[in-house]
Design a protein around this motif. Structure first.
Motif, PDB file in Angstrom:
ATOM      1  N   ARG A   8       0.805  -1.227   0.000  1.00 37.86           N
ATOM      2  CA  ARG A   8       0.000   0.000   0.000  1.00 37.86           C
ATOM      3  C   ARG A   8       0.838   1.277   0.000  1.00 37.86           C
ATOM      4  NH1 ARG A   8      -4.761   2.476   0.660  1.00 37.86           N
ATOM      5  NH2 ARG A   8      -5.124   3.904   2.381  1.00 37.86           N
ATOM      6  N   PRO A   9       1.828   1.444   0.870  1.00 37.40           N
ATOM      7  CA  PRO A   9       2.622   2.681   0.832  1.00 37.40           C
ATOM      8  C   PRO A   9       3.329   2.886  -0.510  1.00 37.40           C
ATOM      9  CG  PRO A   9       2.958   1.562   2.924  1.00 37.40           C
ATOM     10  CD  PRO A   9       2.176   0.616   2.033  1.00 37.40           C
ATOM     11  N   ALA A  10       3.834   1.804  -1.089  1.00 34.79           N
ATOM     12  CA  ALA A  10       4.503   1.915  -2.384  1.00 34.79           C
ATOM     13  C   ALA A  10       3.510   2.316  -3.465  1.00 34.79           C
ATOM     14  CB  ALA A  10       5.181   0.598  -2.744  1.00 34.79           C
ATOM     15  N   ASN A  11       2.304   1.763  -3.401  1.00 33.16           N
ATOM     16  CA  ASN A  11       1.272   2.095  -4.373  1.00 33.16           C
ATOM     17  C   ASN A  11       0.867   3.567  -4.242  1.00 33.16           C
ATOM     18  OD1 ASN A  11      -0.633   1.528  -6.455  1.00 33.16           O
ATOM     19  ND2 ASN A  11      -2.220   1.373  -4.897  1.00 33.16           N
ATOM     20  N   ILE A  12       0.711   4.033  -3.016  1.00 31.97           N
ATOM     21  CA  ILE A  12       0.354   5.436  -2.780  1.00 31.97           C
ATOM     22  C   ILE A  12       1.451   6.353  -3.313  1.00 31.97           C
ATOM     23  CG2 ILE A  12      -0.007   7.170  -0.972  1.00 31.97           C
ATOM     24  CD1 ILE A  12      -1.463   4.916   0.618  1.00 31.97           C
ATOM     25  N   ALA A  13       2.698   5.986  -3.051  1.00 28.04           N
ATOM     26  CA  ALA A  13       3.823   6.793  -3.546  1.00 28.04           C
ATOM     27  C   ALA A  13       3.839   6.829  -5.071  1.00 28.04           C
ATOM     28  CB  ALA A  13       5.142   6.247  -3.003  1.00 28.04           C
ATOM     29  N   ALA A  14       3.561   5.704  -5.701  1.00 28.69           N
ATOM     30  CA  ALA A  14       3.540   5.651  -7.167  1.00 28.69           C
ATOM     31  C   ALA A  14       2.413   6.509  -7.728  1.00 28.69           C
ATOM     32  CB  ALA A  14       3.389   4.200  -7.634  1.00 28.69           C
ATOM     33  N   ILE A  15       1.258   6.485  -7.082  1.00 30.06           N
ATOM     34  CA  ILE A  15       0.131   7.325  -7.520  1.00 30.06           C
ATOM     35  C   ILE A  15       0.512   8.796  -7.433  1.00 30.06           C
ATOM     36  CG2 ILE A  15      -2.196   8.091  -6.864  1.00 30.06           C
ATOM     37  CD1 ILE A  15      -2.724   5.108  -6.072  1.00 30.06           C
ATOM     38  N   GLU A  17       3.550  10.097  -7.459  1.00 26.63           N
ATOM     39  CA  GLU A  17       4.585  10.398  -8.451  1.00 26.63           C
ATOM     40  C   GLU A  17       3.974  10.572  -9.842  1.00 26.63           C
ATOM     41  OE1 GLU A  17       7.733   7.493  -8.260  1.00 26.63           O
ATOM     42  OE2 GLU A  17       7.995   7.830  -6.106  1.00 26.63           O
ATOM     43  N   ARG A  18       3.035   9.713 -10.196  1.00 25.10           N
ATOM     44  CA  ARG A  18       2.365   9.841 -11.504  1.00 25.10           C
ATOM     45  C   ARG A  18       1.585  11.149 -11.583  1.00 25.10           C
ATOM     46  NH1 ARG A  18       1.353   4.344 -10.827  1.00 25.10           N
ATOM     47  NH2 ARG A  18      -0.793   4.724 -10.184  1.00 25.10           N
ATOM     48  N   ALA A  19       0.888  11.488 -10.513  1.00 23.70           N
ATOM     49  CA  ALA A  19       0.110  12.731 -10.501  1.00 23.70           C
ATOM     50  C   ALA A  19       1.035  13.935 -10.631  1.00 23.70           C
ATOM     51  CB  ALA A  19      -0.721  12.829  -9.223  1.00 23.70           C
ATOM     52  N   GLU A  20       2.137  13.929  -9.902  1.00 26.79           N
ATOM     53  CA  GLU A  20       3.090  15.047  -9.983  1.00 26.79           C
ATOM     54  C   GLU A  20       3.648  15.172 -11.393  1.00 26.79           C
ATOM     55  OE1 GLU A  20       5.959  14.389  -6.885  1.00 26.79           O
ATOM     56  OE2 GLU A  20       4.457  14.714  -5.309  1.00 26.79           O
ATOM     57  N   ALA A  21       3.986  14.056 -12.020  1.00 29.18           N
ATOM     58  CA  ALA A  21       4.503  14.085 -13.393  1.00 29.18           C
ATOM     59  C   ALA A  21       3.440  14.588 -14.366  1.00 29.18           C
ATOM     60  CB  ALA A  21       4.988  12.689 -13.795  1.00 29.18           C
ATOM     61  N   PHE A  78      -2.219  16.863  -7.001  1.00 26.91           N
ATOM     62  CA  PHE A  78      -0.992  16.107  -6.779  1.00 26.91           C
ATOM     63  C   PHE A  78      -1.211  14.809  -6.002  1.00 26.91           C
ATOM     64  CE2 PHE A  78       0.419  20.540  -7.345  1.00 26.91           C
ATOM     65  CZ  PHE A  78       1.217  20.348  -8.467  1.00 26.91           C
ATOM     66  N   ARG A  79      -2.472  14.492  -5.699  1.00 23.83           N
ATOM     67  CA  ARG A  79      -2.832  13.276  -4.969  1.00 23.83           C
ATOM     68  C   ARG A  79      -2.000  13.132  -3.691  1.00 23.83           C
ATOM     69  NH1 ARG A  79      -5.189  13.403  -9.438  1.00 23.83           N
ATOM     70  NH2 ARG A  79      -6.123  11.684 -10.518  1.00 23.83           N
TER      71      ARG A  79
END
Length: 155
Positions: A8-15, A17-21, A78-79
């Motif tokens: 879950r934390p890795a998934n949240i971080a990936a979300i 990062e994608r939003a920021e990009a 930025f989620r």
């Protein structure tokens, strides 16, 4: 430990990062969000229908509201999960708030985006998001199944 919980934390971080990009690619940053919120609510205050409703609710609290709205839009874009407000509760019981004000709010928001959005993609993203928010608030605040049941209207 359950792999779903560990992931879950890795998934949240990936979300995030994608939003920021995605936002960076559209030219969206915190400065833009600040400009959007400041410009939009400056226009809300002078709007003949929206201004009195907002000002009655926020009189003396505009600076705090501006901070909250910047935090809200930043968290949405930025989620980040940084916004912890309760929009439905905040709008419940607002004097003179009616469903017909939401299209006016959206029209004013679109005009603001026309003037300040850094790209057509940013305008589309923020407008789509605002429309979703307006629909959600309208349904939450004004929908009454007893009055809006299509089966009862057909008869």
């Amino acid at each position: 430990m359950n792999n779903d919980i560990q992931g879950r934390p890795a998934n949240i971080a990936a979300i995030r990062e994608r939003a920021e990009a995605e936002m960076r690619a559209m030219g969206v940053d915190e400065a833009f969000i600040g400009r959007l919120v400041e410009t939009f609510y400056g226009r809300v205050l002078t709007h003949p229908d929206l201004g009195p409703v907002f000002d009655a609710r926020l009189s003396g609290r505009w600076p705090e509201h501006m901070v909250k709205m910047k935090s809200f839009w930043s968290a949405v874009a930025f989620r980040s999960g940084a916004y912890g407000g309760k929009p439905v509760q905040a709008h419940t019981g607002v004097q003179n708030l009616t469903p017909d004000l939401f299209p006016k709010w959206l029209t004013l928001f679109a005009a603001t985006l026309d003037d300040v959005a850094p790209s057509p993609e940013a305008k589309d993203w923020f407008m789509t998001t605002a429309e979703r928010i307006a629909k959600s608030l309208t349904l939450s605040l004004f929908y009454n199944p007893a009055l809006h049941d299509p089966a009862k209207k057909a008869g």
